[in-house]
Design an enzyme around this catalytic site. Structure first.
Site, PDB file in Angstrom:
ATOM      1  N   HIS A 504       0.819  -1.206   0.000  1.00  0.00           N
ATOM      2  CA  HIS A 504       0.000   0.000   0.000  1.00  0.00           C
ATOM      3  C   HIS A 504       0.859   1.266   0.000  1.00  0.00           C
ATOM      4  CE1 HIS A 504      -4.306   0.707   0.047  1.00  0.00           C
ATOM      5  NE2 HIS A 504      -4.136   1.769   0.813  1.00  0.00           N
ATOM      6  N   HIS A 530     -11.660   7.168  -4.122  1.00  0.00           N
ATOM      7  CA  HIS A 530     -12.160   7.593  -2.811  1.00  0.00           C
ATOM      8  C   HIS A 530     -13.555   8.184  -2.956  1.00  0.00           C
ATOM      9  CE1 HIS A 530      -7.818   8.128  -1.071  1.00  0.00           C
ATOM     10  NE2 HIS A 530      -8.235   6.871  -1.049  1.00  0.00           N
ATOM     11  N   TYR A 539      -3.154  13.308   2.041  1.00  0.00           N
ATOM     12  CA  TYR A 539      -1.879  13.452   1.329  1.00  0.00           C
ATOM     13  C   TYR A 539      -1.369  14.886   1.361  1.00  0.00           C
ATOM     14  CZ  TYR A 539      -3.081   8.780  -0.115  1.00  0.00           C
ATOM     15  OH  TYR A 539      -3.425   7.450  -0.079  1.00  0.00           O
TER      16      TYR A 539
END
Length: 559
Positions: A504, A530, A539
């Site tokens: 991931h 998402h 992020y």
């Protein structure tokens, strides 16, 4: 002018609709408690004989609805209430007598359906109630109110006069309020520190937890550090782990005459569950439980997780019938998970959901709120590789198939399950896209296919000749997840990267590198699949691009 009966903020009122006219408004104001509603865009008055009689005297031409009132739980928002014209010659007394009877019917229906459960804990208020737009709008007026999708309930913080506001609003409706002074499943043991200490605890190198005796000046200084948040569950402030944050914390300690203490706490060792071989009469997950999961189209991963969690629970009480297990015993089991097995908050939440699924979905029981405070979900910033580290990792992978797998994951920001379920036809070389079919949340999406990735994939297909799945195992089925994890670990060790790198991590790196390259976060959200932009916003907490151009406001102070 037309009037109709409405339910406004849990109170039956008479809505008055007419084209704006200052003279009419002035007349209407003569009625006691006549009010204007911005939400409805209309005036409304009390539903009483006196108010109705006064309205008829002031406006003899008024038209009103004499049809039976709609039950409150089926009523729509007042702005969409339909106006039904009726015979205006109906005697007032008969209409109001009808109204009294209908009001009693409404109250009776409300008593039958308004089953409201409120659990008050030291920090939270949890509310379970039937769907009602008026109630929902009221709950949204509370600061930090949110809907809990896992438990189908509303959650409010317990501070100020929130409890009193709820009691006043729901009034004499069928409401049950239970209070629990001490209801934590786990007794959080706070670290010890003196009044003169500023204690910094580094957990798993993912966040810094800051402990100190309350001082508003220190709180204000902490807020100048980026991405700071208060952790009410553990009574500490949390800041990201980076050199800049640690330098700022040292300065805060120095300015306030505190001793700077820094500690690294390693993750507690999780005690494994009791092995199956230890039971003489191990009970498997009931067939009806599995059937219900499949009926509701839960993914295979969720099915396996719920089955695993529920079997641990029913075998903890393996000498009892499942349906005889009480709520108190469920709480005891959850305490066992936390206090004896040292499981994570995420594991605990999954266990609670697996247990609730059986009693609420399989057995059709009422939704319940157990007398516990569910743990705050840990919000760690993910590990991310730099672009140079990605290059080193790919160059260290010599096997063509392994390199093709890693490049495909990084090129499209794929989850491991999405990679393993790719078929050859999902690679669209004309549009340079990868089609991801029925990924997490049962959603399809398209993501990026890099040119260099396409070249590697073409070489791989010519050499390995897969038939259906893009990456096949020995027997032509899906490639093994463990095999990917194994060769990735070998590559990481070979390069000497010290970060905790998983499959991931490549997905996180994909998103972060796109953001640093100036890609709009909405496009990144779409590429990652998402549902909410809030998930993608994490992020923005990782990237350091532009940080060097930002100066702390403290540096501008003349001190």
């Amino acid at each position: 002018m037309k009037i109709s009966k409405i339910l406004h903020r849990s109170e039956i009122r008479i809505r008055v609709d007419f084209g704006y006219n200052a003279e009419l408004v002035s007349k209407l104001r003569q009625i006691a408690d006549a009010r204007w509603s911005k939400t409805m865009g209309a005036w409304h008055i009390p539903y009483t004989s006196e108010a109705f009689g006064q309205l008829k005297e002031l406006f003899p031409e008024v038209e009103y609805d004499a049809s039976p009132v709609t039950q409150p739980e089926k009523m729509v928002v007042p702005t969409t209430e339909s106006l039904v014209e009726t015979n205006k010659n109906v005697p007032n007394t008969i209409e109001m007598e009808r109204g009294k009877t209908e009001t009693n019917q409404v109250d009776k229906a409300e008593k039958q359906h308004a089953d409201i459960d409120v659990l008050v804990t030291r920090t939270l208020i949890t509310i379970v109630l039937p769907k009602n737009e008026a109630d929902i709008q009221f709950l949204r007026t509370f600061k930090y109110a949110k809907w809990d999708y896992d438990n189908f309930c509303w959650v409010l913080p317990n501070y100020g006069n929130n409890v009193e506001r709820l009691k006043k609003y729901f009034g004499n409706r069928d409401i049950r309020i239970s209070e629990q002074e001490q209801n934590r499943v786990s007794n959080i043991k706070l670290p010890e520190f003196a009044k003169t200490d500023l204690l910094i605890v580094n957990e798993l190198h993912r966040n810094l937890k800051v402990y100190f005796v309350y001082n508003q000046a220190i709180v204000d200084q902490l807020k100048f550090i980026g991405y700071v948040r208060w952790n009410a569950y553990e009574h500490c402030w949390e800041v990201p782990v980076n050199e800049k944050s640690m330098a700022e914390l040292k300065l805060i300690a120095q300015r306030n005459g505190l001793m700077y203490r820094y500690e690294v706490h390693n993750k507690q060792v999780v005690k494994p569950r009791i092995p199956r071989s230890s039971f003489t009469n191990y009970r498997n997950c009931p067939a009806e439980y599995i059937a219900k999961l499949k009926e509701l189209r839960y993914s295979q991963n969720t099915l396996d997780t719920y089955k695993h969690m529920f079997e641990e629970f029913i075998n903890y009480y393996n000498d009892m019938e499942i349906d005889a297990i009480t709520d108190g015993m469920i709480v005891d089991f959850l305490r066992y998970l936390v206090n004896e097995r040292n499981i994570s908050g995420s594991y605990q939440n999954q266990s609670i959901n697996a247990i609730k699924f059986y009693f609420e979905r399989v057995k059709g029981g009422a939704r319940k709120i157990y007398s516990i405070e569910r743990p705050r979900k840990e919000k760690f910033l993910p590990e991310v590789l730099s672009e140079e580290e990605v290059v080193q990792l790919l160059n260290a992978t010599e096997n063509l198939k392994h390199k093709a797998i890693l490049m495909t994951i990084y090129s499209g920001g794929l989850r491991i399950s999405e990679l393993l379920n790719l078929r050859i036809k999902d690679i669209d070389s004309n549009r340079m896209q990868i089609r991801v079919v029925q990924a997490k949340g049962k959603k399809d999406r398209y993501t990026l296919l890099g040119e260099k990735t396409l070249k590697i994939l073409r070489k791989y297909v010519l050499e390995y000749k897969p038939k259906e799945w893009l990456f096949e195992g020995m027997n032509g089925d899906n490639y093994s997840k463990k095999s990917v994890q194994k060769f990735l670990k070998n590559a990481v060790d070979k390069v000497g990267i010290k970060k905790r790198v998983t499959i991931h991590t490549l997905r996180h790196s994909f998103a972060t590198h796109l953001l640093e390259a100036g890609t709009d976060i909405r496009y990144i959200q779409s590429l990652l699949g998402h549902s909410s932009g809030k998930t993608t916003e994490i992020y923005t907490h990782i990237t350091t691009k532009g940080f060097e151009q930002i100066k702390s406001p403290l540096d501008r102070l003349n001190i």
